[in-house]
Scaffold this motif. Sequence first.
Motif, mmCIF file in Angstrom:
data_model
loop_
_atom_site.group_PDB
_atom_site.id
_atom_site.type_symbol
_atom_site.label_atom_id
_atom_site.label_comp_id
_atom_site.label_asym_id
_atom_site.label_seq_id
_atom_site.Cartn_x
_atom_site.Cartn_y
_atom_site.Cartn_z
ATOM 1 N N ASN A 79 0.788 -1.232 0.000
ATOM 2 C CA ASN A 79 0.000 0.000 0.000
ATOM 3 C C ASN A 79 0.824 1.287 0.000
ATOM 4 O OD1 ASN A 79 -2.586 -0.926 -0.294
ATOM 5 N ND2 ASN A 79 -3.238 -0.553 1.809
ATOM 6 N N PRO A 80 1.826 1.413 0.872
ATOM 7 C CA PRO A 80 2.556 2.696 0.909
ATOM 8 C C PRO A 80 3.180 3.069 -0.426
ATOM 9 C CG PRO A 80 3.025 1.412 2.877
ATOM 10 C CD PRO A 80 2.267 0.509 1.945
ATOM 11 N N ASP A 81 3.834 2.130 -1.080
ATOM 12 C CA ASP A 81 4.526 2.434 -2.332
ATOM 13 C C ASP A 81 3.585 2.556 -3.526
ATOM 14 O OD1 ASP A 81 6.958 2.441 -1.040
ATOM 15 O OD2 ASP A 81 7.372 0.335 -1.478
ATOM 16 N N LYS A 82 2.575 1.696 -3.579
ATOM 17 C CA LYS A 82 1.708 1.665 -4.760
ATOM 18 C C LYS A 82 0.520 2.606 -4.674
ATOM 19 C CE LYS A 82 2.629 -3.031 -6.460
ATOM 20 N NZ LYS A 82 2.012 -4.332 -6.829
ATOM 21 N N HIS A 83 0.012 2.845 -3.460
ATOM 22 C CA HIS A 83 -1.247 3.577 -3.345
ATOM 23 C C HIS A 83 -1.197 4.730 -2.348
ATOM 24 C CE1 HIS A 83 -2.934 0.264 -5.657
ATOM 25 N NE2 HIS A 83 -2.475 -0.588 -4.754
ATOM 26 N N ALA A 84 -0.040 4.977 -1.745
ATOM 27 C CA ALA A 84 0.093 6.038 -0.734
ATOM 28 C C ALA A 84 -0.909 5.847 0.401
ATOM 29 C CB ALA A 84 -0.066 7.411 -1.375
ATOM 30 N N LEU A 85 -1.107 4.584 0.770
ATOM 31 C CA LEU A 85 -2.013 4.237 1.863
ATOM 32 C C LEU A 85 -1.240 3.454 2.927
ATOM 33 C CD1 LEU A 85 -5.152 3.032 -0.135
ATOM 34 C CD2 LEU A 85 -4.993 5.103 1.273
#
Length: 330
Positions: A79-85
């Motif tokens: 999530n952090p790298d791909k979706h900023a979540l």
Amino acid sequence: MSILLLSSEDVRECADMANVIPAVEDAFEAYEQGTAQMPAKSYVELAKYNGDFRAMPAYMDVGDWDAAGIKWVNVHPDNPDKHALPTVMGTVVYSDPETALPLAIMDGTELTMKRTGAAAAVATDYLAVEDATTLGIIGAGVQSYSQVEAISEIRPIDEIVVSDLDDERVEEFIDHFGDDFTVRRGDIPEAASCDVLSTVTPVREPIVSRDDLGDHTHVNAMGADAEGKQELADEILLEAKLVIDDHAQTTHSGEINVPYAAGRLTDEDIFGDIGEIVVGEKDGRIADDSITVFDSTGLAIQDIAAARETYQSAKGNGSGYQFDLLESDR
């Protein structure tokens, strides 16, 4: 029928640690006395997205009050790298046990941090020396903040030693707590020699050795939440008065999971559950104790106990957003 929607900010403001700690203690007591139901955490594997969903339902009756609900939480490492979540997000549905009406839907991520800190505080209250004034923190991520918030509620902490490889995280931690405590950066042995130590890292190889600990240090092992994770050396776990929150969860994914699976640590090495100590069936810290360890994996009963406190506070001060989910005439 009106339902309360509570954001992460609402939860942060309404989940007062002074109230959440005794609520979590009540939850441990109810679980030990058999007045709580907590089905095993169920998983929905999402291999397509390198993640999973986890459902954590619970009900408890502590006499003066009862509570029910479920936390729906995920773990998506990409999530952090791909979706900023965030990797982990959670939502809690808090319900009326009598009618099953949902009373509130609230952010479960902030709530999880609060109840995790509260669990460490309960364990610290029973297992740490009475005059504990120093607190070591290994891992300066978001969970470290609730550790300080909670543990300082039940012990007169005046000095904190924080250890983390990330300079920016350490500086943010020191800036946050510097006005209220004497806070300094230290290496792992300096943090681990404090009266109380909370480890909140995701490591898969032990980073704290027996020689690092003080003569009477109490350790809250909070970081291990999956198979293969371990923060404390086997020697610590085997020597300590070792207390767990739930046998099934700790042996599967808690601090003890690796040595337990390998047969290096057995049930004979586990002193007991925190609930047994809370209800007085087993002793907390006694004069002869040296090091103590609490292996915390996080239980659904803690989430729902904390959700109740959050809901009661929000209802009392007008926080959140009211909306209708059901038609009132049905």
